[in-house]
Design a protein around this motif. Sequence first.
Motif, PDB file in Angstrom:
ATOM      1  N   UNK A  80       0.813  -1.219   0.000  1.00 51.53           N
ATOM      2  CA  UNK A  80       0.000   0.000   0.000  1.00 51.53           C
ATOM      3  C   UNK A  80       0.844   1.265   0.000  1.00 51.53           C
ATOM      4  N   UNK A  81       2.166   1.102   0.170  1.00 44.97           N
ATOM      5  CA  UNK A  81       3.032   2.266   0.260  1.00 44.97           C
ATOM      6  C   UNK A  81       3.326   2.657   1.696  1.00 44.97           C
ATOM      7  N   UNK A  82       2.499   2.150   2.620  1.00 43.51           N
ATOM      8  CA  UNK A  82       2.774   2.368   4.033  1.00 43.51           C
ATOM      9  C   UNK A  82       3.830   1.372   4.477  1.00 43.51           C
ATOM     10  N   UNK A  83       4.384   1.595   5.655  1.00 43.94           N
ATOM     11  CA  UNK A  83       5.419   0.704   6.177  1.00 43.94           C
ATOM     12  C   UNK A  83       4.987   0.126   7.515  1.00 43.94           C
ATOM     13  N   UNK A  84       5.572  -1.015   7.852  1.00 39.55           N
ATOM     14  CA  UNK A  84       5.342  -1.643   9.153  1.00 39.55           C
ATOM     15  C   UNK A  84       6.694  -1.910   9.802  1.00 39.55           C
TER      16      UNK A  84
END
Length: 198
Positions: A80-84
């Motif tokens: 999604x382009x987000x990071x974890x």
Amino acid sequence: MSFYMRFIFAFLLICANGAAQESYRDSLQAFIDDYKLNHGVVKSNDKQYLQFFPIDEKARIKAHFEPVKNAEWFSLPTSSGRSKMYRQYGKLSFMYEGSKQALYVYQSQALLQDPKHMDHLFLPFTDLTTGKESYETGRYIDLTVSDIKDGYIIVDFNKSYNPYCAYVSGVYSCPIPPKENRLQIAVRAGEKKYLNEH
């Protein structure tokens, strides 16, 4: 020991090994059936498009586990382009198809806050089937800290599965396997590409 006794012993050993192999295949088939039945995203008739490679007993391997001490948290990109946030928990070394291989298992910062899942270890990987026979960004295997015994852990590639992004795009944030977990061999075990193109 007489020839007759040796024959009986060998026969019983072959039977026992055959029963163990059959039991393993049965347990794997039960795992796959349960996976399809209770899939979190794919429902009803679409489950027919969930595909697995044939069960390969050689794909269940015993890997040497080497802990990574004082590992720092890092930002793992997702679809999604987000990071974890994850950290390396240990390095797995093993033989596969006659060659030495290594993968890292990771700990999720978010899951460490959840008492039910704080034991969880995450093993994302790609291999030479990725984008061809298997999902384009890689597959996952779930492990736990308690699976580590005497410096070893059993990794069963027959249980590797696709992230939810393989079925629905733009909804989930699926971690992308890091470069260090990109195998230069083909692992033809576990879940294949989802075949529903609708």
